[in-house]
Design an enzyme around this catalytic site. Sequence first.
Site, mmCIF file in Angstrom:
data_model
loop_
_atom_site.group_PDB
_atom_site.id
_atom_site.type_symbol
_atom_site.label_atom_id
_atom_site.label_comp_id
_atom_site.label_asym_id
_atom_site.label_seq_id
_atom_site.Cartn_x
_atom_site.Cartn_y
_atom_site.Cartn_z
ATOM 1 N N HIS A 23 61.239 38.864 -11.261
ATOM 2 C CA HIS A 23 62.326 37.904 -11.526
ATOM 3 C C HIS A 23 63.471 38.123 -10.519
ATOM 4 C CE1 HIS A 23 60.925 38.128 -15.980
ATOM 5 N NE2 HIS A 23 60.507 36.986 -15.499
ATOM 6 N N LYS A 47 60.547 32.726 -31.939
ATOM 7 C CA LYS A 47 59.918 33.930 -31.403
ATOM 8 C C LYS A 47 60.771 35.150 -31.721
ATOM 9 C CE LYS A 47 57.291 32.223 -27.432
ATOM 10 N NZ LYS A 47 57.288 32.178 -25.967
ATOM 11 N N SER A 134 56.629 40.477 -17.929
ATOM 12 C CA SER A 134 57.378 41.192 -18.968
ATOM 13 C C SER A 134 56.418 41.843 -19.966
ATOM 14 C CB SER A 134 58.331 40.239 -19.689
ATOM 15 O OG SER A 134 59.279 39.738 -18.788
HETATM 16 P P1 ADP Z 1 58.740 32.327 -19.503
HETATM 17 O O1 ADP Z 1 59.146 32.698 -20.863
HETATM 18 O O2 ADP Z 1 59.155 30.945 -19.050
HETATM 19 O O3 ADP Z 1 57.309 32.686 -19.142
HETATM 20 P P2 ADP Z 1 59.491 34.426 -17.744
HETATM 21 O O4 ADP Z 1 60.741 35.178 -17.915
HETATM 22 O O5 ADP Z 1 58.234 35.185 -17.945
HETATM 23 O O6 ADP Z 1 59.670 33.204 -18.645
HETATM 24 O O7 ADP Z 1 59.427 33.749 -16.303
HETATM 25 C C1 ADP Z 1 60.430 32.933 -15.775
HETATM 26 C C2 ADP Z 1 60.004 32.425 -14.400
HETATM 27 O O8 ADP Z 1 59.797 33.539 -13.542
HETATM 28 C C3 ADP Z 1 58.682 31.659 -14.378
HETATM 29 O O9 ADP Z 1 58.780 30.642 -13.393
HETATM 30 C C4 ADP Z 1 57.671 32.698 -13.949
HETATM 31 O O10 ADP Z 1 56.553 32.122 -13.302
HETATM 32 C C5 ADP Z 1 58.501 33.506 -12.984
HETATM 33 N N1 ADP Z 1 58.030 34.880 -12.849
HETATM 34 C C6 ADP Z 1 57.742 35.754 -13.826
HETATM 35 N N2 ADP Z 1 57.331 36.935 -13.313
HETATM 36 C C7 ADP Z 1 57.346 36.792 -11.954
HETATM 37 C C8 ADP Z 1 57.008 37.638 -10.850
HETATM 38 N N3 ADP Z 1 56.535 38.866 -11.041
HETATM 39 N N4 ADP Z 1 57.164 37.163 -9.602
HETATM 40 C C9 ADP Z 1 57.619 35.905 -9.404
HETATM 41 N N5 ADP Z 1 57.943 35.037 -10.393
HETATM 42 C C10 ADP Z 1 57.811 35.475 -11.656
#
Ligand code: ADP
Length: 171
Positions: A23, A47, A134
Site C-alpha cells: 500500500h 465486517k 493484509s
Molecule cells: P480492499 O479492502 O479494497 O481489498 P486493500 O486495503 O486490500 O483493500 O487494498 C486497497 C488497494 O491496494 C487495492 O487497489 C489493492 O489492489 C491494492 N493493494 C493491496 N496490496 C497491494 C500490494 N501489495 N501492492 C500493490 N497494491 C496493493
Amino acid sequence: MEIQLNPRHAIYVGSFDPMTLGHLDIITRGTVLYEKVTVGIGINPDKTPLFSPEERLELTQKILQPYDNVEVTCFCGLAVNFVKESGSKVMLRGMRTLTDIESEFTMSLANRTLEPNIETVFLMASEKYSHISSSLIKQIALLGRNGAAKQLADFIPEPIIEPLLEKFQTT
Ligand code: ADP
C-alpha cells in the site's frame, strides 16, 4: 450543472487492516504523479476488522506524516461516492495479480456506471511487494509469534509491527 472534479487529486481507498509496504509503495508513487493524495480508510459495519477504524486512522496518519501532500481520513459507504464528495476525479488502485485484474476490472466498470466522471487509475504493484496482502500479514503475525517481529519488517511499515503483534498476544 456538472460539478468540476479535480484531476490532480487522487483518492486511494482500501481497508488498510493493516497498511502494508505494498500500500505504502502505491501511495508514495501516487504522490509523485498527483498534487494531492487522499487515503480513504473504508469502514464496513458488516465486517469485523482486526484494527478498529480509530486504530487504523492513527497508525496510517503516523506512517504518512512525512508526506506533505497526503491526507488520511475514514469513510463509510461507496468508495466512488467518497471520491466524488472529496472533489477528486481519480480513484487510484494497486494491481497485483491476475486475480486482482479480474476483480478490479469488474469494480472499475461498476464505478464508471455509478459515476462516469470519475476515472480509475491503476498502478502495477512493484515486484518486491506484489505478494503482500493484509491477510498474509495477519497469518505471519499469528503463526510466527516470537520470531515474527523481524520477519514482519519485510512486509509492513515499522509503526505497525508492535500493535499487530499485540493483537495476537495470548498472555
Ligand atoms: P480492499 O479492502 O479494497 O481489498 P486493500 O486495503 O486490500 O483493500 O487494498 C486497497 C488497494 O491496494 C487495492 O487497489 C489493492 O489492489 C491494492 N493493494 C493491496 N496490496 C497491494 C500490494 N501489495 N501492492 C500493490 N497494491 C496493493
